[in-house]
Design a protein around this motif. Sequence first.
Motif, PDB file in Angstrom:
ATOM      1  N   ALA A   1       0.844  -1.199   0.000  1.00  0.00           N
ATOM      2  CA  ALA A   1       0.000   0.000   0.000  1.00  0.00           C
ATOM      3  C   ALA A   1       0.876   1.243   0.000  1.00  0.00           C
ATOM      4  O   ALA A   1       1.957   1.260   0.603  1.00  0.00           O
ATOM      5  N   ASN A   2       0.393   2.288  -0.679  1.00  0.00           N
ATOM      6  CA  ASN A   2       1.240   3.478  -0.803  1.00  0.00           C
ATOM      7  C   ASN A   2       1.254   4.331   0.461  1.00  0.00           C
ATOM      8  O   ASN A   2       2.023   5.283   0.552  1.00  0.00           O
ATOM      9  N   TRP A   3       0.402   4.016   1.448  1.00  0.00           N
ATOM     10  CA  TRP A   3       0.504   4.737   2.719  1.00  0.00           C
ATOM     11  C   TRP A   3       1.529   4.084   3.654  1.00  0.00           C
ATOM     12  O   TRP A   3       1.810   4.619   4.718  1.00  0.00           O
ATOM     13  N   GLN A   4       2.050   2.945   3.261  1.00  0.00           N
ATOM     14  CA  GLN A   4       3.083   2.299   4.063  1.00  0.00           C
ATOM     15  C   GLN A   4       4.445   2.870   3.643  1.00  0.00           C
ATOM     16  O   GLN A   4       4.962   2.525   2.574  1.00  0.00           O
ATOM     17  N   MET A   5       4.990   3.745   4.471  1.00  0.00           N
ATOM     18  CA  MET A   5       6.250   4.421   4.150  1.00  0.00           C
ATOM     19  C   MET A   5       7.319   4.029   5.158  1.00  0.00           C
ATOM     20  O   MET A   5       7.088   4.076   6.372  1.00  0.00           O
TER      21      MET A   5
ATOM     22  N   TRP B   1      -1.377   3.028  18.655  1.00  0.00           N
ATOM     23  CA  TRP B   1      -2.361   4.099  18.553  1.00  0.00           C
ATOM     24  C   TRP B   1      -3.621   3.743  19.321  1.00  0.00           C
ATOM     25  O   TRP B   1      -4.162   2.637  19.161  1.00  0.00           O
ATOM     26  N   PRO B   2      -4.157   4.667  20.091  1.00  0.00           N
ATOM     27  CA  PRO B   2      -5.559   4.540  20.500  1.00  0.00           C
ATOM     28  C   PRO B   2      -6.452   5.044  19.357  1.00  0.00           C
ATOM     29  O   PRO B   2      -6.048   5.926  18.587  1.00  0.00           O
ATOM     30  N   LEU B   3      -7.629   4.520  19.233  1.00  0.00           N
ATOM     31  CA  LEU B   3      -8.547   4.917  18.167  1.00  0.00           C
ATOM     32  C   LEU B   3      -9.919   5.196  18.757  1.00  0.00           C
ATOM     33  O   LEU B   3     -10.481   4.356  19.482  1.00  0.00           O
TER      34      LEU B   3
ATOM     35  N   LEU C   1      -4.521   0.253  17.872  1.00  0.00           N
ATOM     36  CA  LEU C   1      -3.802  -0.233  16.707  1.00  0.00           C
ATOM     37  C   LEU C   1      -2.336  -0.319  17.099  1.00  0.00           C
ATOM     38  O   LEU C   1      -1.670   0.705  17.288  1.00  0.00           O
ATOM     39  N   SER C   2      -1.812  -1.548  17.246  1.00  0.00           N
ATOM     40  CA  SER C   2      -0.456  -1.698  17.768  1.00  0.00           C
ATOM     41  C   SER C   2       0.617  -1.456  16.725  1.00  0.00           C
ATOM     42  O   SER C   2       1.747  -1.104  17.074  1.00  0.00           O
ATOM     43  N   ALA C   3       0.319  -1.645  15.443  1.00  0.00           N
ATOM     44  CA  ALA C   3       1.297  -1.402  14.374  1.00  0.00           C
ATOM     45  C   ALA C   3       0.649  -0.496  13.336  1.00  0.00           C
ATOM     46  O   ALA C   3       0.246  -0.942  12.261  1.00  0.00           O
ATOM     47  N   PRO C   4       0.522   0.795  13.635  1.00  0.00           N
ATOM     48  CA  PRO C   4      -0.268   1.680  12.770  1.00  0.00           C
ATOM     49  C   PRO C   4       0.326   1.870  11.389  1.00  0.00           C
ATOM     50  O   PRO C   4      -0.415   2.089  10.436  1.00  0.00           O
ATOM     51  N   ARG C   5       1.655   1.838  11.269  1.00  0.00           N
ATOM     52  CA  ARG C   5       2.238   2.085   9.943  1.00  0.00           C
ATOM     53  C   ARG C   5       1.844   0.996   8.953  1.00  0.00           C
ATOM     54  O   ARG C   5       1.799   1.227   7.755  1.00  0.00           O
TER      55      ARG C   5
END
Length: 825
Positions: A142-146, A243-245, A267-271
Amino acid sequence: MLPVVWEGSAMPPPRPKRRAWRLLLLLAVLGAILAGGAVLAARALIDPAALRAQAVAAVWRQTGRVLRLGAVQVHILPYPSLSVRDLALADMPGGARAEMLTAGGLEARLAVLPLLRHEIRLEDVRLVHPDLLVERLADGRANWQMRPPAEAASPPGEVSAPSTSSPWRIRIGSVRIRDADLRWDDRQGRISGAATLDRLDLFGLTGPMPTIAAQGHRLGDRLAVVTLSGQFGPVLAPQAAAWPLHVRASFQVDGREAASASLDGALSAPRRLRGYDVAVHAAIGQLTDFNRLFVHANLPDIHDIDAMARVVDLGSGDAAVPGLRQVRLRTGTIGGVPMLGGLQLDHLAVDAPTPADHVTIETAGRYDGRPFALHGTVGTPAETLAAARSHMGSAMPLDLVVEAAGGTLHLGGTVGGGQSALDGHLTADRLSLPGDLMLDHLTADAHLAIRGGTDFRLTGLRLDSAQMTLDGDMSFLRPGGTDGVPVLDGRLHASRLDVDALHAAGAAPDGDRREAEADEASPAPAPAKEAGADGVLPFERLRQMEGDLDLTADQMRLYGEDYHAAEAHFVLHGGKLTVDPLHADGAGRSLDGSLGIDASGAVPRLSAEVRTLVLPAEWVAQAFGWSPMLRGSLQLVGSIQTQGNDRAALRAHLGGHLGLSMVKGRIDGNMLGRMLGPDAAAATRGSSVALRCLGVHMTLGNGQAALDTIGLQTFRLTVTGHGTVGLARQELDLHLLPQLLIGGTGASMPVMVAGTVMAPQPRPEPAGPGHRFMLTIGPSAGFADPCPDTLKAAREERPGPSPDAAPKAKGPKVMDVLRGLGLFR
């Protein structure tokens, strides 16, 4: 004057007001000097070209992506700020386009002092008409994974190497976006679309819980609006912290709220969008409203959805594996389900309170207009989701009860995992079947085994009802035959079979007799379609399956007669169907014949050797495209061959010989009256007239049926004759001798019939001396009984049931004869 000296003081008193003004003036001057110095220092410190290069390099080091910036301007007054003309962020390798984000410009407030620490800190970032593409490829990238590049990686040519040993970094505190174009393309999930982001506000991006507030609409539809608000984790944290959501969303259509949803969890691995554990709640008034957002989704019509679930990531590798810890679903009516067009549900309830509970299902509705209800359980949430995700590649337990058509079916066992095993139990006081059939007091049991989704085996079948007792085994293999077509094999044995009782109430012969008496004055039925309207028959289906099916019955009742040792063997292979033997032993006659259909070529060929076969007259009329004139059991004897793709061609190419006979049946009196003419109206009135006997024998060939024997008798009329019938257009050339029976008197006059079966043209035939018309009147006892000779010829001397006794003769009454001829009323 002399000076005044205050006792105890060596100095004059202070002047407070003048000293305060001097102090303020001094501070103002110093402030101005410092501010001017700061401005001059900032101007000296900030080099726009260097800042641009450092920003591009910082983005490369933090994301591995190239940031393209146009002209950069730094403004000191009224506050330090930054403006950029044209910017673009590169997409991932293999992405749909070169840049995932483009914008006409950027404006932001710039913090000066952090520059001393090689940090570019921006606040209140405003993008000018951004265009963002969010995509995920089929392989999951995915392109949001940087990710930062490897330490040994060399930067691209457009990224300058850092001039100092201490690298620069970028931090953004808040973002405001207006009028953005957003597109998403999820090739893995097969979801794509576009929207206009009216506004997006992000605050506290450098803190532990940034906030978001957004609103957008589908591209081209400003009345389909989505709003989003909530809090999430630190997106710009150098380390991938959890992350808390807490997110709320709503969907409005034409100004009304169509749906709302909430998401709370972590979310423990947000990236990587991994390690989620969230509680989701959604309320949707009508699911089809979402077709306004997803115009090609063709979503089913589901009302009043209230869904709650706890969703967790169970994956241990690179790919996320969604799991369910808790499920609760309630809906109103459901319709328009793809591939199930006839399904309508009144409601649906699904529950699994804990991960260890089996998922319970309860629903009711209609399928093809027939009501049903279903309840039971499937696997745990994890088992059910794994089976659905793998397309039943993993096993799950199943225990369901279906109530429909007056019966109850209980299925229990396991499905999926390459080998399913189900036990079924069916009970019904009265089960309605297609074709107006009934099974009363039914119980049935069977075991179904499925291997690999291609091998289906039904064993231990046992069925008991008022109409039959049946047992057997069947198998279905897909693919397995010639060119991979499915194969159906089986053996079914009935210790008793009552075919007559299978039909719904009201079809018994006694009922027919009462109906006939009530229909004496009924109008003629609507004519059937002409034979030329025949369509192509589905012979290609014989090439789409193969099989070997053996049917036997110890005792069988068929059309009012009892048979034993009945058997039929069906073999279908390579487009060729053979039914041999087709046999049953009876008291008065035996059923015996064979049938062959060869559909392996372009033109199907049919052949039948019929030593004795009994079929419903309606079936025979439909098969040959004849008008439904007869009702009852029709005995067929003969040998026929034909070929063609439709009924018209099959009729036109008929060859061989065929005899048709019937006793104790019924005939459409109105149709018979149109064929014999008005003189026979008194004896043929009514849509259903009882037949004492009927027999027709014909030779088929050259496009016509040559009828050497025609004979029938009701309790008022006798008809004998011969003639021809065209097989294609059903042209008539008949020569008949109708004999009216009125009391003990009879009257006869030869009739010739032209026209067609649907539009006969009867007229008197000059059969007397000198081609004169001839009318014969006399005692009915003088007329021979046509039934024995007619049935003998039509049956080709094979046995069959006898007709009822001939009508008894009474004394002649001349007026009855004249009334029968239509001369008096």
